[in-house]
Scaffold this active site. Structure first.
Site, PDB file in Angstrom:
ATOM      1  CG  ASP A 235      41.327 -22.166  -0.826  1.00 32.78           C
ATOM      2  OD1 ASP A 235      41.795 -21.368  -0.004  1.00 32.78           O
ATOM      3  OD2 ASP A 235      40.538 -21.835  -1.728  1.00 32.78           O
TER       4      ASP A 235
ATOM      5  CG  HIS B 252      40.556 -17.958   0.366  1.00 33.24           C
ATOM      6  ND1 HIS B 252      40.739 -18.994  -0.527  1.00 33.24           N
ATOM      7  CD2 HIS B 252      39.879 -17.003  -0.310  1.00 33.24           C
ATOM      8  CE1 HIS B 252      40.207 -18.663  -1.693  1.00 33.24           C
ATOM      9  NE2 HIS B 252      39.678 -17.467  -1.592  1.00 33.24           N
TER      10      HIS B 252
ATOM     11  CB  SER C 159      37.116 -16.986  -3.748  1.00 33.60           C
ATOM     12  OG  SER C 159      38.461 -16.948  -4.112  1.00 33.60           O
TER      13      SER C 159
END
Length: 458
Positions: free
Chosen positions: A198, A233, A405
């Site tokens: 990520d 994120h 996600s």
């Protein structure tokens, strides 16, 4: 994958330092015809003492047939060359085509070539193809999370500090019952080594202190100094798996203890590439990752380089990927890869997919392997902030999110518990047990952490 940056979480997020050069097109540098294959790129370990290179030496991959789509998002000025043998085995025509071209190895057998100034990427690839070299775009991958900021259409001024939220998703996925099963067996919620591919997580977040191994970056355009910018994120996804648990503060992670690797394959904007993700997969496997979480993707592409890397990684690691945040484009890649567990999102109930969740259709029939809560994101009917997923936020705080996600790391965490409880399970055995023990009472394959962990303990 959060919807906030649709392509960001699906194709390539990472937390490592640079593996390759900046993705810009420099002036071509003349060099002699190659005699030895270039040294493979390296993911760089980030730590207080600086940056150390970790070799990516491995057996060359074999690539499936795939159609290159030069209209899809890809890194401009770059072409990937799939070269099965040593440079000394290239034909005179291929050597001539590569003369003066700047190249760098990604993994054994894969070269990243810089498109010469004044030449189009597609035309450059066609010229190499005419010389007998197989090529493809360096596709762009992005993180997939739904936006919860007030400005996004459908939201209504979400204020995390003013809303009393709960981790209801843990109960819905029966994670506490899985913890109880481990306790009854004389074990703790210890997870097998898990790699999160990520963007870089906020390593200074109090909820991640003592939970992460040394940071690594596999970004082609990453910094050479070891300094990286933490991204929301990567922090959010990593926190769902490994936030400090039973400490009286904030959130509980699915996995209470055990090694968690943050591998940077997406930059702070949520963008990554085929080269970044392939290098990250290779590094994760070399470091003994037993579970790999990929909350990123892209719709409707074929990626031979990444395809081969996924096939190779799946021999030892269980790979879990977010399916995508579009209900009309089918399951995104790499979740659509046959060796990857494709995770869809549940909305406010366990009886239906979230309105945004990827799903199969006539054109893209790849089915979802498993579904887990993913929040509603302010765009689904009946949406309220309390229905979203509480996550860690960079800077030490907390937020609310939605998207596939955030469904994927719940599944990855459970897989880590399974392999931690029974280290003798192979990757294939673990996948089979997980998917054979879902809850299908609603007609959907809903994650049942307790049933999966109990099956692993038998």
């Amino acid at each position: 994958m959060p919807r906030r940056v649709l392509m960001s979480a699906l194709l390539l997020p990472l937390l490592l330092t640079a593996c390759l050069d900046q993705p810009v097109t420099p002036e071509p540098m003349p060099r002699p015809d190659p005699v030895e294959p270039p040294t493979p790129a390296a993911c760089r370990t980030l730590g207080a003492a600086g940056v150390g290179a970790a070799s990516l030496e491995a057996a060359p991959l074999s690539w499936p047939q795939a159609t290159s789509d030069w209209s899809a998002a890809h890194v401009p000025g770059q072409v990937l060359i799939l070269q099965g043998g040593a440079a000394t085995n290239l034909s005179a025509q291929a050597l001539s085509a590569l003369s003066g071209v700047q190249t760098q190895a990604v993994v054994p057998g894969v070269q990243l070539a810089r498109t010469p100034a004044g030449e189009d990427d597609r035309a450059f690839a066609q010229r190499l193809g005419a010389a007998g070299l197989r090529t493809q775009p360096n596709y762009v991958y992005r993180a997939l999370a739904l936006p919860n900021d007030p400005a996004f259409p459908g939201n209504a001024g979400l204020k995390v500090g003013g809303v009393n939220v709960f981790q209801n998703y843990l109960v819905r996925a029966r994670v506490p019952a899985a913890w109880d099963a481990l306790t009854a067996a004389g074990k703790t919620p210890l997870g097998a080594r898990i790699a999160v591919l990520d963007s870089a997580p906020d390593r200074s977040h109090p909820e991640l202190q003592g939970r992460l191994e040394a940071g690594v970056s596999c970004l082609a355009a990453g910094p050479a100094t070891g300094e990286v910018t933490a991204s929301e994120h990567g922090t959010e996804v990593t926190g769902l798996i490994g936030a400090r648990t039973n400490n009286g503060v904030g959130l509980a992670g699915v996995v209470w203890s055990g090694p968690v690797m943050g591998i940077e394959v997406l930059d702070s904007s949520g963008n990554g590439s085929t080269a970044d993700l392939t290098a990250g997969l290779n590094y994760a496997v070399q470091q003994g990752a037993r579970v790999i979480n990929i909350s990123l993707g892209a719709p409707g592409i074929e990626d031979a380089v990444l395809d081969a890397a996924l096939t190779a990684a799946a021999k030892t690691a269980v790979i879990v990927a977010a399916a995508g945040n579009s209900a009309s484009e089918g399951v995104y890649y790499p979740a659509s890869h046959p060796d990857v567990i494709a995770v869809g999102a549940l909305g406010s109930s366990d009886n239906a997919l979230a309105c945004y969740s990827a799903r199969p259709n006539a054109q893209h029939p790849r089915v979802l392997d498993i579904v887990a809560p993913g929040g509603v994101g302010g765009i689904c009917p009946g949406s309220t902030p309390e229905l979203d997923i509480p996550v860690l936020a960079s800077g030490g705080g907390y937020g609310l999110e939605a998207g596939t996600s955030f469904s994927a790391p719940l599944v990855s965490g459970v897989v880590a518990l399974m392999r931690g409880a029974n280290p003798g399970l192979s990757a294939e055995q673990t996948r089979t047990l997980l998917l054979a023990n879902v809850n299908r009472s609603s007609g959907l394959p809903v994650l049942d952490a307790a049933a999966a962990v109990r099956a692993a303990l038998r």
